[in-house]
Write a protein that holds these residues in place. Structure first.
Motif, short mmCIF file in Angstrom:
data_model
loop_
_atom_site.label_atom_id
_atom_site.label_comp_id
_atom_site.label_asym_id
_atom_site.label_seq_id
_atom_site.Cartn_x
_atom_site.Cartn_y
_atom_site.Cartn_z
N HIS A 1 60.01 -6.75 28.16
CA HIS A 1 59.28 -6.42 26.93
C HIS A 1 60.19 -5.97 25.79
N LEU A 2 61.30 -5.32 26.11
CA LEU A 2 62.17 -4.73 25.08
C LEU A 2 63.34 -5.65 24.74
N ALA B 1 56.19 -2.70 17.90
CA ALA B 1 54.83 -3.02 17.45
C ALA B 1 54.81 -3.05 15.93
N SER B 2 53.96 -3.87 15.38
CA SER B 2 53.84 -3.94 13.92
C SER B 2 53.21 -2.65 13.40
N ASP B 3 53.46 -2.37 12.13
CA ASP B 3 52.84 -1.19 11.50
C ASP B 3 51.33 -1.25 11.64
N GLU B 4 50.76 -2.42 11.44
CA GLU B 4 49.31 -2.58 11.53
C GLU B 4 48.80 -2.27 12.93
N ASP B 5 49.53 -2.73 13.94
CA ASP B 5 49.11 -2.47 15.33
C ASP B 5 49.19 -0.99 15.67
N ASN C 1 55.30 6.17 7.63
CA ASN C 1 56.25 5.38 8.42
C ASN C 1 55.62 5.08 9.78
N PRO C 2 54.78 4.05 9.85
CA PRO C 2 54.01 3.78 11.07
C PRO C 2 54.84 3.63 12.35
N MET D 1 51.44 5.02 20.68
CA MET D 1 51.03 3.70 21.17
C MET D 1 51.62 3.40 22.55
N SER D 2 52.87 3.79 22.76
CA SER D 2 53.50 3.59 24.08
C SER D 2 52.74 4.36 25.16
#
Length: 185
Positions: A12-13, A55-59, A78-79, A86-87
């Protein structure tokens, strides 16, 4: 389960972020052994702490909103700084992690008052793992095995000074954590 998480994190990373994650794992496991806390929990938290880093800022913002959590101003500004939240959400849903691991992932970016030993270890391992290099890091590392709260205070203050110099917003959790550490001195 840990082997599945290792494989997932690696896939994933990005390679550079996975190298950082392995550095966090190495230090977190070492500190967990030293302070006699659950080594498996330390490794799981370390492996998953940056899972949503890209992840995107939106996500990130949608993750807060979909879980009915108010988005702090610092995250709105600063999302990407919300990647810890989120993680933690992803780790809970995907791997049914313990509350202790969830809190360690959740709070690895800003810290908080009343942190558990695992939370402190993941916060410090993220900042002080062997792949990191910045002025004063060796001094901070020198306290890891003799005074964890001193290492935590020094690391927190270093982060605060860096963010202030950059003109960035400071999360209130970080300020409250610093104050708590100062009161405990």
């Amino acid at each position: 389960m840990i082997e599945v998480i290792r494989v997932d994190a690696k896939a994933h990373l990005k390679p550079s972020r996975y190298r950082h994650t392995l550095g966090v794992c190495k230090l977190a496991v070492s500190l967990a052994k030293w302070y006699n806390i659950d080594v498996i929990e330390a490794e799981i938290a370390a492996l998953l702490h940056d899972y949503a880093k890209y992840a995107s800022d939106e996500d990130v913002l949608e993750c807060y909103r979909s879980n009915n959590v108010e988005v702090p101003a610092v995250i709105l500004n600063n999302p990407n700084l919300g990647h810890g939240y989120m993680s933690a959400i992803i780790a809970k849903e995907k791997y049914d992690i313990s509350e202790n691991v969830y809190q360690a992932i959740l709070n690895h970016t800003f810290g908080r008052t009343g942190m558990s030993m695992l939370e402190k270890i993941i916060y410090l391992a993220d900042s002080l793992e062997e792949g990191r290099s910045y002025e004063g890091i060796e001094d901070m590392r020198s306290y890891l095995y003799e005074n964890l709260n001193k290492a935590l205070l020094m690391t927190c203050e270093n982060t605060l000074l860096y963010e202030i110099k950059k003109g960035n917003m400071i999360h209130v959790q970080t300020i409250l954590m610093r104050n708590e550490l100062l009161e405990a001195k």
